[in-house]
Design a protein around this motif. Structure first.
Motif, PDB file in Angstrom:
ATOM      1  N   ARG A   1      16.407  35.453  15.295  1.00 60.78           N
ATOM      2  CA  ARG A   1      16.982  34.781  16.644  1.00 60.78           C
ATOM      3  C   ARG A   1      17.823  35.534  17.760  1.00 60.78           C
ATOM      4  NH1 ARG A   1      14.624  32.350  13.970  1.00 60.78           N
ATOM      5  NH2 ARG A   1      14.748  30.444  12.823  1.00 60.78           N
ATOM      6  N   LEU A   2      17.757  37.175  17.408  1.00 63.84           N
ATOM      7  CA  LEU A   2      18.800  37.753  18.690  1.00 63.84           C
ATOM      8  C   LEU A   2      17.748  38.291  19.598  1.00 63.84           C
ATOM      9  CD1 LEU A   2      20.697  40.555  16.734  1.00 63.84           C
ATOM     10  CD2 LEU A   2      21.399  38.924  17.458  1.00 63.84           C
ATOM     11  N   ASN A   3      16.386  38.449  18.931  1.00 65.54           N
ATOM     12  CA  ASN A   3      15.201  38.557  19.214  1.00 65.54           C
ATOM     13  C   ASN A   3      15.146  37.611  20.197  1.00 65.54           C
ATOM     14  OD1 ASN A   3      14.607  41.394  18.820  1.00 65.54           O
ATOM     15  ND2 ASN A   3      13.458  41.102  17.245  1.00 65.54           N
ATOM     16  N   GLU A   4      14.992  36.306  20.249  1.00 63.40           N
ATOM     17  CA  GLU A   4      14.550  34.895  21.076  1.00 63.40           C
ATOM     18  C   GLU A   4      15.654  35.123  22.107  1.00 63.40           C
ATOM     19  OE1 GLU A   4      15.667  32.016  18.001  1.00 63.40           O
ATOM     20  OE2 GLU A   4      13.504  32.523  16.974  1.00 63.40           O
ATOM     21  N   HIS A   5      16.324  36.035  21.957  1.00 66.20           N
ATOM     22  CA  HIS A   5      17.281  36.347  23.455  1.00 66.20           C
ATOM     23  C   HIS A   5      18.332  37.549  23.903  1.00 66.20           C
ATOM     24  CE1 HIS A   5      18.862  32.428  20.849  1.00 66.20           C
ATOM     25  NE2 HIS A   5      19.448  32.001  22.318  1.00 66.20           N
ATOM     26  N   GLY A   6      16.603  38.600  23.851  1.00 70.20           N
ATOM     27  CA  GLY A   6      16.110  39.514  24.436  1.00 70.20           C
ATOM     28  C   GLY A   6      17.111  40.767  23.711  1.00 70.20           C
ATOM     29  N   PHE A   7      17.481  40.850  22.367  1.00 71.29           N
ATOM     30  CA  PHE A   7      18.140  41.540  22.050  1.00 71.29           C
ATOM     31  C   PHE A   7      17.753  43.165  21.730  1.00 71.29           C
ATOM     32  CE2 PHE A   7      21.364  38.872  21.790  1.00 71.29           C
ATOM     33  CZ  PHE A   7      22.636  39.475  22.251  1.00 71.29           C
ATOM     34  N   ASP A   8      16.025  42.924  21.450  1.00 68.53           N
ATOM     35  CA  ASP A   8      15.138  43.727  21.094  1.00 68.53           C
ATOM     36  C   ASP A   8      15.706  44.606  19.339  1.00 68.53           C
ATOM     37  OD1 ASP A   8      13.381  45.688  20.702  1.00 68.53           O
ATOM     38  OD2 ASP A   8      13.567  46.969  22.033  1.00 68.53           O
TER      39      ASP A   8
END
Length: 214
Positions: free
Chosen positions: A143-150
């Protein structure tokens, strides 16, 4: 990544021009882009495939003007849109500054806590307490990656779960309002159901945000 940071030479320069053209003029066919950029259609398609693989463009089927034969066009994804400069972060900082000025420093944390409560409600569906901790950590990272947190997750030598964020989409705000990072820890602890500790923080000049779970 921004369109301006793509390598300036050769094929990468063409990709940059392609992204900028789609940004300015909306969804385009491969043929239109080839003509505009003065490259062959096969070359345009190769660049388009590369940009799709990077998540910057997506293919759609549309009817020109709502009529006529359907055609394949290429449009910016959310990630592609994010590649271009935005003023959202400065707007957010201004809003928080006004909230702090009007209602005191504690008001900023209250606003962020209310936002996190809303996010936590959405995440609980994906992170039920019955799932093993490792699965919950990995879903949170997705979910974090879906918001650009890599973000990435792994187990350390002691078998404890850790995860890392190599990008901070909220960096401009986080550098001026540490409350954002504090609220983030609270959110992760709540949705994972175990204590979460942060060892490093991008907003403090370190390379990543590193978290220990449990």
């Amino acid at each position: 990544m921004s369109a301006a940071t793509l390598a300036p030479a050769g094929a990468e320069r063409t990709k940059t021009r392609l992204l900028e053209f789609v940004k300015r003029h909306g969804p385009q066919t491969a043929q239109d882009l080839a003509q505009r950029l003065d490259v062959s259609v096969p070359a345009a398609r190769r660049h388009l495939c590369d940009l799709q693989d990077q998540g910057l463009l997506e293919a759609r089927t549309e009817r020109p003007g709502g009529r006529g034969r359907p055609q394949h066009v290429f449009a910016l994804t959310d990630r592609g849109e994010a590649a271009f400069p935005k003023t959202y972060s400065s707007l957010c900082v201004d809003v928080l500054r006004h909230i702090e000025g009007l209602f005191g420093a504690g008001a900023v944390l209250k606003v962020l806590d209310a936002r996190n409560a809303e996010i936590a409600d959405r995440l609980r569906t994906d992170l039920p307490a019955g799932l093993p901790l490792g699965e919950r950590v990995q879903i949170l990272v997705q979910r974090l990656n879906e918001h650009g947190f890599d973000a990435t997750a792994a187990q350390d030598d002691q078998g404890r779960w850790v995860f890392t964020q190599r990008n901070c989409p909220n960096l401009t705000v986080a550098r001026q309002y540490a409350q954002l990072c504090s609220a983030e820890i609270t959110l992760y602890t709540e949705v994972l159901g175990v204590p979460v500790m942060r060892d490093t923080r991008i907003a403090c000049g370190q390379a990543c945000c590193h978290y220990r779970v449990g």
